[in-house]
Scaffold this active site. Structure first.
Site, PDB file in Angstrom:
ATOM      1  CG  ASP A 119      -2.181   0.801   0.906  1.00 39.81           C
ATOM      2  OD1 ASP A 119      -2.228   1.596   0.042  1.00 39.81           O
ATOM      3  OD2 ASP A 119      -3.268   0.700   1.586  1.00 39.81           O
ATOM      4  CE1 TYR A 120       0.138   7.523  -2.957  1.00 36.47           C
ATOM      5  CE2 TYR A 120       1.298   8.234  -0.954  1.00 36.47           C
ATOM      6  CZ  TYR A 120       0.627   8.447  -2.178  1.00 36.47           C
ATOM      7  OH  TYR A 120       0.845   9.736  -2.824  1.00 36.47           O
TER       8      TYR A 120
END
Ligand code: NOJ
Length: 774
Positions: free
Chosen positions: A301-302
């Site tokens: 994820d980011y």
């Protein structure tokens, strides 16, 4: 670079490698591929042989946004990476022409001309926006969810996108957590079926070979894992759960998508029992790869690699990058941990080049399967984009999807539907009558908020030339979140100046139709609440309206279950519309007018108050279960609140009524390897045709570990004409009775089982029992 030039370069390189190696087995690296196709593996291997270590690491690097917005590579960092062929993927850039231009730059500048994989968060539609996923799940209509995902894929794949960061399959039982709007609710069995339907819809494949079609979208199951169990419903918070809970509750929807052929996974932000998911070998290697045999690719994820520093699990980005690749992660979203440190780690002997080869092989395989090596522009079809985006058929599907997602929670005295031919003066009150911006909900990535149909517009169209006459007052406004502080804005607290006008109109009406809710960014990522009542002074306005004595219809637009304890006691009708998307106003008007008879049922429990959270239907019984009929001291209960929720899982009303009768079971004993068939008659006893979600719940009475009081194990959504009866049948076999026993073996334990064929999780009127023999 033109497509043909590109093809010649890649073709020559691939065939050259084929000649020199001569064999499919003598590969640079052995890895378990997604396709299992030796030809694809050989092609991947051939490209891998040509790559420098830098280029390999570059494939594992993902950026957000535009690295060349002006049409030429900028001299920024991402532009520099691009020139070195060190960008494997980017996300959330859109448009066939724009992405074509970016891909052209990549092919022009990078040495090996490996196509970039363009990704996006296409969560509930691209431009045609469907109801938020939580709402859509309330339809209990798997075909509908598959179809909306397919439509999203049609629009996205024409607009440059080959890879979708969806579906989100996190089981979520805490309505404070803003991301409940993105999932399918609280139930494991149902959530797994929805997860599969969404993967089917996005990917649109029967076999890996279908990925080469131009309208297939690689799906990404997220967020692995247990993100929905964030402590106290606060986003990104720690998760500390038993291995049993992990296996029983949080893993199954993920496993279901692997079985459905999902091609990628995303890590979760949270730490799980002390280990951040992005550096968690147990979940990514032991479970996902080794136990489940997943051959696709995994992206973080980011900035999740960087975040391992704040988690206190890595001292610096270099260590975090090592932890992540060691865990089995292939692509780094944003952190630049891989691109900055992997080479150094290889030189130091801390990461092997083989680890990198395996990760790159997984990425390249998907690029091959998606046909990007054949045509890097295959997803950039401006003509198709023009043709399919917001196509009338898509809008029609969005309207149907919204109708089927709206849950009727209360309808005293059958006030709804609001017939067109009966004279009524209706006062429209509330901040959502004319609200447009919020109707798409969060994660409406390209859904044009200006194009969504408001409730006012929908009602005006529906009731034009009818006996129903509307007046309107907004009454109050929606409080805002201050973007700088991410808190409810102190400066924009709604006042009561609009109350008098609203009450004045209400007094002159026959019915008050109130539209209230939460502004769209009150749910979604990083949008958690400790108070889940209607924001601002909306309840206060309702209290003033109540004093008029007129019937009140409350239509709600929100992204999570709300605390409606006061509303459920004091208003006559509650319609939970959620965020219905582009066709909002029209679909809500269809339901209010009775042109669509509501059929949706809740997939997430509505608590009476936040103190009950987490509250879900398949809880354990405890050693001192509370009995409402004989309340005694020292039972498992509260002194200030009932145990039961306000609206349970599986609950939702219709404009007709359904009666269940004649529960039957084929045998009260079930042999090993056999089954029992249970059935009930369901009759439409009301005045109009309607649909009912018939639910099957099972309780394993005694186990080697304690079992939930009941578990959903089947459902059927049936249509019944007025007066019609249908017999609804379910087959129960060992598989449906299976559980993780005390030693974590998946099996059905012999003993007694209870069964309910029910209209909701709290309906126990049609009860059956049987015994599974040794
Ligand atoms: C963070 C979110 O958690 C994830 O779901 C999303 O896909 C990425 N950002 C990319 O936008």
């Amino acid at each position: 670079m033109s497509k043909s030039h590109f093809l010649i370069v890649i073709g020559l390189l691939v065939s050259l490698m084929a000649c020199t190696n001569g064999s499919h087995t003598n590969k640079v690296t052995q890895w378990k591929s997604y396709s299992g196709d030796p030809d694809i593996e050989h092609k991947v291997d051939s490209v891998l042989r040509l790559m420098t270590l830098d280029e390999k690491i570059g494939q594992m690097n993902q950026y957000s946004g535009n690295f060349a917005a002006t049409g030429e590579v900028n001299d920024n960092k991402s532009g520099e990476y691009l020139k070195k062929g060190m960008i494997g993927s980017t996300f959330n850039t859109f448009g066939a022409d724009h992405i074509r231009m970016l891909q052209e730059q990549n092919l022009k500048y990078s040495r090996l001309k490996i196509p970039i994989l363009f990704a996006a968060d296409v969560i509930h539609g691209l431009e045609t926006t469907f109801p938020i996923p939580l709402a859509e799940a309330c339809s209990w209509d798997l075909d509908l969810m598959e179809k909306s995902a397919r439509i999203a894929a049609e629009e996205a794949t024409a607009s440059g996108i080959a890879w979708n960061f969806a579906p989100m399959v996190d089981i979520a039982r805490d309505p404070r957590w803003g991301r409940v709007m993105e999932g399918a609710g609280e139930d494991v069995y149902y959530g797994s079926l929805v997860a599969r339907a969404r993967v089917r819809g996005f990917q649109g494949i029967n076999s890996y070979k279908d990925f080469a079609k131009p309208n297939t979208l690689m799906a990404c199951t997220k967020h692995f894992v247990a993100y929905g169990a964030a402590q106290a419903g606060r986003d990104y918070h720690s998760v500390d759960i038993s291995n049993r809970t992990l296996y029983e509750t949080y893993l199954p929807p993920f496993k279901a998508t692997v079985d459905e052929g999902v091609a990628s996974f995303m890590t979760a932000f949270n730490d799980l029992n002390g280990v951040p998911c992005t550096g968690n070998k147990y979940i990514f290697t032991d479970i996902l790869r080794d136990a489940w045999g997943f051959g696709g690719m995994v992206v973080t994820d980011y900035t999740a690699i960087t975040e391992m520093i704040d988690h206190g699990y890595a001292a610096n980005l270099k260590q975090a990058a090592k932890l992540s690749i060691d865990a089995g992660i292939d692509m780094d979203m944003i952190s630049e941990g891989f691109v900055t440190y992997l080479k150094e780690l290889v030189k130091e002997g801390k990461v092997s080049e083989k680890q990198i080869d395996v990760a790159v092989a997984r990425i390249l395989e998907m690029k091959f399967l998606l046909g990007l090596f054949d045509d890097p522009y295959r997803y950039c079809n401006a003509e198709r984009q023009k043709e399919v985006v917001m196509h009338p058929d898509h809008l029609k599907a969005a309207r149907e999807g919204a109708q089927r997602s709206i849950v009727l929670l209360k309808n005293d005295n059958n006030i709804l539907p609001l017939k067109k031919d009966i004279v009524k003066r209706v006062a429209l009150i509330g901040p959502f009558v004319e609200e447009r911006e919020s109707l798409n909900g969060e994660w409406a990535i390209k859904g044009d908020r200006n194009k969504s149909v408001t409730l006012m517009e929908g009602l005006r169209e529906k009731y034009a030339n009818s006996a129903v006459k509307f007046t309107y007052a907004q009454g109050t406004t929606l409080p805002a979140i201050d973007n700088a502080t991410r808190h409810i804005s102190e400066t924009q607290i709604p006042d009561k100046s609009g109350f008098a006008n609203a009450v004045g109109l209400a007094k002159k009406s026959d019915i008050i139709l109130v539209a209230m809710g939460e502004k769209f960014h009150w749910s979604g990522e990083a949008a958690c609440r400790t108070d889940i009542t209607l924001p601002g002074n909306q309840r206060e306005l309702l209290k003033e309206l109540k004093k008029t004595g007129k019937p009140i219809v409350l239509v709600l637009f929100n992204g999570r279950p709300l605390d409606l304890s006061w509303e459920s006691e004091n208003v006559d009708v509650i319609v939970e519309a959620w965020y219905p998307g582009t066709m909002s106003g029209l679909a809500v008007a269809d339901v209010l007018a009775g042109d669509y008879n509501p059929s949706a049922k809740l997939v997430l429990t509505f608590p009476r108050n936040v103190g009950q959270i987490p509250i879900f239907y398949n809880t354990k019984n405890t050693g001192r279960p509370f009995d409402e009929n004989s309340p005694k001291d020292y039972k498992s209960s509260y002194i200030d609140s009932p145990n039961s929720p306000l609206f349970p899982f599986g609950y939702g009303l219709s404009y007709t009524t359904f009666e269940y009768s004649n529960p039957t079971i084929s045998s009260v004993e079930m042999a090993r390897g056999g089954n029992v068939i249970v059935s009930a008659d369901v009759t439409n006893t009301g005045e109009v045709a309607g649909e009912e979600v018939v639910q099957l719940y099972i309780h394993d009475k005694v186990g080697s570990v304690t079992r939930p009081v009941k578990e959903l194990k089947g459902f059927k959504k049936i249509h019944l004409e007025k007066g019609e009866t249908k017999t609804v049948e379910f087959t129960i076999d060992e598989d449906l009775l299976s559980m993780y026993d005390i030693d974590m073996n998946w099996l059905a334990e012999s003993g007694d089982f209870e069964v309910w064929i029910a209209t909701s999780s709290s309906d126990e009127s049609n009860h059956l029992e049987f015994t599974l023999l040794d």
